[in-house]
Design an enzyme around this catalytic site. Structure first.
Site, PDB file in Angstrom:
ATOM      1  N   HIS A  40       0.528 120.646  -8.664  1.00 30.66           N
ATOM      2  CA  HIS A  40      -0.462 122.232 -10.270  1.00 30.66           C
ATOM      3  C   HIS A  40      -0.261 121.471 -11.532  1.00 30.66           C
ATOM      4  CE1 HIS A  40      -3.401 123.847  -7.657  1.00 30.66           C
ATOM      5  NE2 HIS A  40      -2.300 124.760  -7.268  1.00 30.66           N
ATOM      6  N   GLU A  68     -13.331  96.977   3.380  1.00 28.00           N
ATOM      7  CA  GLU A  68     -12.382  98.331   2.973  1.00 28.00           C
ATOM      8  C   GLU A  68     -11.325  98.153   4.478  1.00 28.00           C
ATOM      9  OE1 GLU A  68     -14.069 101.961   1.532  1.00 28.00           O
ATOM     10  OE2 GLU A  68     -15.952 101.958   3.047  1.00 28.00           O
ATOM     11  N   ASP A 122      -9.512 102.435   0.207  1.00 22.31           N
ATOM     12  CA  ASP A 122      -9.535 102.843   2.033  1.00 22.31           C
ATOM     13  C   ASP A 122      -8.397 100.949   2.329  1.00 22.31           C
ATOM     14  OD1 ASP A 122      -9.829 104.689   2.881  1.00 22.31           O
ATOM     15  OD2 ASP A 122     -12.000 104.672   2.128  1.00 22.31           O
ATOM     16  N   CYS A 131     -14.461  98.218  -6.250  1.00 20.62           N
ATOM     17  CA  CYS A 131     -14.715  99.542  -6.745  1.00 20.62           C
ATOM     18  C   CYS A 131     -13.740 100.844  -6.595  1.00 20.62           C
ATOM     19  CB  CYS A 131     -16.119 100.108  -6.191  1.00 20.62           C
ATOM     20  SG  CYS A 131     -16.279 100.354  -4.428  1.00 20.62           S
TER      21      CYS A 131
HETATM   22  C1  PEP Z   1     -12.792 102.683  -2.032  1.00 21.24           C
HETATM   23  O1  PEP Z   1     -11.768 102.539  -0.659  1.00 21.24           O
HETATM   24  O2  PEP Z   1     -11.950 102.228  -2.128  1.00 21.24           O
HETATM   25  C2  PEP Z   1     -13.836 103.368  -2.223  1.00 21.24           C
HETATM   26  C3  PEP Z   1     -14.471 103.052  -3.807  1.00 21.24           C
HETATM   27  O3  PEP Z   1     -14.689 104.219  -1.720  1.00 21.24           O
HETATM   28  P1  PEP Z   1     -13.969 106.069  -1.542  1.00 21.24           P
HETATM   29  O4  PEP Z   1     -12.200 106.551  -2.538  1.00 21.24           O
HETATM   30  O5  PEP Z   1     -15.370 106.324  -1.584  1.00 21.24           O
HETATM   31  O6  PEP Z   1     -13.242 105.569  -0.144  1.00 21.24           O
HETATM   32 MG    MG Z   2     -13.617 103.838   0.816  1.00 22.81          MG
END
Ligand code: PEP
Ligand code: MG
Length: 829
Positions: free
Chosen positions: A457, A693, A717, A764
């Protein structure tokens, strides 16, 4: 839904010792341990572990019952799970004012003893039953009492009042009935006159009392039974059902977003520093000031019972007003989600069971302050015992609320956290939400805490106040003297000590630069990320809701590189059907006006679960039926999603992406289903890519690249699986770093495999949204970077300042680095 609950323990008469004697608490623990040892449950040394645990955490439960048990790290001394009960003829004092007659010693290898604890919760609600257990001469009475909850836990039908209305409901939401949902539920229940109870696994809670609800320990997807009796029972039941089905406000966790450009400052001199985890990035400069965190502890100095009770009632009313005000202020400043903790505290302060206990103690001649202190202490101990980390964290909330009321009862001033006149960098062991809220941002330059993680928090509130903050800094902070001038670079995670004049000057001008830079980034956010030598990188956004698409365009994103479709599925009672999904995807495509949209198919499982998709309870959900594995196993979920996506393709450019691909077979099976759907709908083919990933996907990237149209690397991941560190782990937080050379080498290998097969690669995961990460990824050959919305403008601007050869050089150095720290030392030109 299938569950893997452990079998309930069966007690035998040999586990019970009636009319035993003990000199004191320690003697009682030793004796109950002896019974466990004699029955072959533990090695005798486990007794020491039980004594040690008791010194660390109070195991007094209430109503004359205590549950001593050992420390988790000594589980190897448990030979088999067992429980032993010592009934004492003479009570022993467990804590001042807390006598114990029934000692339930527990040696648990895993959770087989939970059914017994569940039954004990019932006994706790019933003083007469507890007294009977303390006096009975028949061991079967104790066995029956302790196994009552066990049977219920093993799903023997719950007994409800014949006149009551009942309904079974599944708890929706990510974390179950934790503090915020429980406070919302108690608030709904409180609107009705009827008596409302919630039954779960043999435990029963008063739906109007948040603390009682929390004691159920009902996690996500728990099947609870509602029982309502009274004049407005039908309305109350309907309201409770609806509130639970709509998720009790427990929506998805927001992506921890870099709120602003994150550029680290470099000291001019060699400075000593203390490291920490970034809670809110930024640079601050000033003297440190330690927040004295001494708890208020009161002695029992009672007045007249009537005046003590009035004092207590007034204190609760005053605390409620304070919390309500805090909720309003924070809602306005940071939004309802961040402010919700104060509503949860309000529910604790108004907890009727706690109030009744305090009044019973003041009636018995104790002071209101002491009675409240003891009542809160008991709850703190109860919650600290709970294995579920989130529920156990409620112990801190009770403590915080306890101190608030004690401040009022002892006449201490709520408004002031005594700070020096000039602004300071605040140091504290940890900050309770109410303390963070009482900080005046105008007088706080930064915050550093020894404890806490990035999702605590303190971190959330610091971010909402936009105060640079580091958490989890450890005990190094203890040596700092008030007034010592420091430079807090919360972006790079350092508190620099004893800066020279040159460092101070440099930090000041860096702050000015940052301000100017942020303005410039905003002004140029629609310009593409073209490097100084003309090389272009696509900068796109990660989104989770249809309305994010328009916002993404507004931040300067050139499309959407990751639409996390699971956010359409979370926090609701049933899956969105094909039509609803079609609407959602069409809305996004239209809002993007021709910019590309990559829709990732459902990635449920791992930390994200929904009640209407049955997944067996798993010991390692991140390694279980998650993402594409779940979709392939449950085509009734997958096919409507694929149909909705293909139907929406008529509105603009869409690509499909499958998450959590571990093997070639995964990809082939998913593609086959997609192709079947496409033919049925009769639309042209679209690109189909995969998330890379999982390390196996990297190692098989050559083969996967032959069958996928593109890769998008999920570094969140990939880091978790490559380093074997839970991405949500609070204390591992600072090591789960996507810029670790191990992860970068995996990315490099993936890009090479894709390139040799003529396919493009995006990223991503979180590092794509960091300017340094974006530059390194560009150098590694990544063509598309997808990130949270607030990162877009800063990353685009940082890339525009870079040449491709500089990016290549950065990538080479990063690949050659030995540690994540070495990579983070690299600087952008
Ligand atoms: C990731 O694993 O980097 C990803 C973009 O997917 P998520 O964070 O939704 O698992
Ligand atoms: Mg992921």
């Amino acid at each position: 839904m299938t569950t893997t609950d452990s079998p309930a323990l069966q007690l035998q008469s040999g586990d019970i010792r009636l009319r035993a004697s003990a000199r004191n608490k320690e003697d009682a623990i030793v004796k109950v341990a002896e019974v466990l040892a004699q029955n072959g449950c533990i090695h005798p040394d486990y007794a020491n572990s039980m004594l040690a645990r008791e010194r660390q955490a109070n195991t007094f439960l209430g109503n004359g019952i205590a549950i001593p048990h050992g420390k988790p790290e000594n589980r190897d001394l448990i030979l088999r799970t067992g429980v032993a009960v010592l009934q004492l003829t003479e009570a022993v004092e467990w804590n001042p004012g807390q006598d114990v007659r029934v000692v339930v010693g527990i040696a648990a290898k895993s959770d087989e003893h939970l059914s017994i604890l569940a039954a004990l919760t019932d006994v706790l609600d019933d003083p007469a039953r507890a007294e009977h257990l303390a006096q009975t001469e028949d061991p079967e009475d104790i066995i029956a009492a302790l196994q009552g909850g066990g049977q219920a836990a093993a799903s023997v039908p719950v007994e409800t009042d014949a006149n009551a209305l009942t309904a079974e409901v599944v708890v929706v939401g990510i974390h179950g009935l934790h503090a915020r949902p429980a406070s919302v539920l108690a608030e709904v229940a409180g609107r009705f006159e009827s008596d409302q109870r919630i039954h779960y696994k043999g435990k029963r809670a008063n739906a109007k009392a948040m603390a009682s609800i929390l004691k159920l320990g009902a996690g996500p997807e728990a099947n609870v039974l509602l029982e309502v009796i009274g004049p407005d029972a039908a309305e109350a039941l309907a309201a409770l059902e609806e509130a639970i089905a709509s998720g009790l406000g427990d929506g998805e966790e927001p992506e921890p977003a870099p709120a602003k450009t994150v550029r680290a400052w470099t000291p001019v001199s060699e400075l000593g520093s203390i490291g920490g985890v970034t809670a809110c990035p930024g640079l601050a400069l000033g003297p440190v000031f330690r927040l004295a965190g001494a708890d208020i502890v009161v002695q029992d100095t009672p007045g007249e019972p009537a005046s003590e009770e009035t004092a207590f009632t007034n204190a609760i009313a005053a605390a409620s007003r304070q919390l309500d005000e805090l909720y309003q202020t924070f809602s306005a400043r940071a939004g309802k989600a961040d402010a919700a903790i104060f509503r949860a505290h309000l529910a604790l302060v108004q907890d009727t069971e706690a109030r009744d206990e305090v009044c019973a103690l003041t009636d018995a001649g104790h002071s209101a302050a002491w009675a409240w202190q003891e009542t809160v202490k008991k709850r703190v101990a109860e919650f600290a015992e709970i294995e579920d980390e989130r529920l156990a964290a409620r112990a801190a909330d009770w403590h915080d609320v306890g101190q608030r009321v004690l401040r009022i009862l002892t006449g201490r001033d709520e408004a002031t956290i005594n700070l020096p006149d000039d602004p300071v960098i605040l140091l504290a062991e940890d900050l309770a939400p109410s303390e963070t809220a009482r900080l005046d941002p105008a007088r706080i330059l930064g915050v550093c805490t020894a404890l806490g993680g990035p999702t605590s928090h303190t971190a959330i509130l610091a971010r909402s106040l936009d105060i640079p903050a580091l958490v989890g800094m450890g005990q190094g902070l203890a040596d700092l003297k008030n007034g010592a001038v420091t430079i807090l670079d919360a972006t790079s995670g350092h508190l620099y000590l004893e800066p020279a004049e040159a460092d101070i000057e440099s930090a000041k001008s860096f702050q000015d630069e940052l301000r100017a830079l942020r303005e410039e980034e905003q002004d140029t956010r629609f310009q593409p990320a073209v490097l100084t030598d003309g090389y272009r990188v696509e900068v796109v956004a990660n989104i989770g809701k249809p309305e994010d698409a328009a916002a993404a365009v507004e931040t300067g994103a050139e499309g959407v590189g990751l639409m996390r479709t699971e956010f359409l599925f979370l926090g609701r009672a049933s899956a969105p059907d094909e039509e609803e999904q079609f609407e959602a995807y069409s809305t996004m495509i239209k809002a993007l006006r021709g910019l590309p949209l990559i829709i990732r198919t459902l990635d449920i499982g791992g930390d994200k679960g929904v009640p209407y998709i049955a997944v067996p309870k798993e010991d390692n959900p991140f390694l279980g039926v998650r993402g594409i594995r779940l979709c392939l196993a449950q085509p009734e979920i997958f096919l409507p999603q694929l149909r909705a996506i293909y139907r929406a393709t008529v509105f603009g450019p869409v690509k499909i992406m499958f998450p959590m691909i571990a093997t070639l077979e995964d990809l082939r099976a998913a593609k086959e289903l997609a192709e079947r759907v496409r033919r049925e709908i009769d639309v042209p083919p679209i690109e189909i890519g995969i998330m890379v990933e999982i390390p196996s996907a990297v190692l098989m990237a050559e083969e996967l690249a032959k069958e996928a149209d593109f890769f998008s690397i999920g570094t969140n991941d990939l880091t978790q699986y490559a380093l074997a560190m839970d991405r949500l782990h609070a204390s591992l937080g600072k090591y789960v770093d996507g810029l670790h050379p191990a992860v970068l080498r995996l990315i490099s290998q993936t890009v090479r495999a894709a390139k040799s097969n003529g396919k493009w690669v995006g990223v991503c995961g979180g590092i794509a949204g960091e300017p340094l990460g974006a530059a390194i990824l560009t150098g590694l050959g990544v063509k598309e970077l997808s990130m949270s919305l607030p990162a877009v403008a800063g990353v685009k601007a940082a890339l525009r300042r870079l040449s491709l050869s500089q990016a290549d050089a950065l990538a080479k150095s990063a690949l050659a680095a030995s540690t994540a720290n070495e990579v983070r030392q690299l600087t952008l030109p």
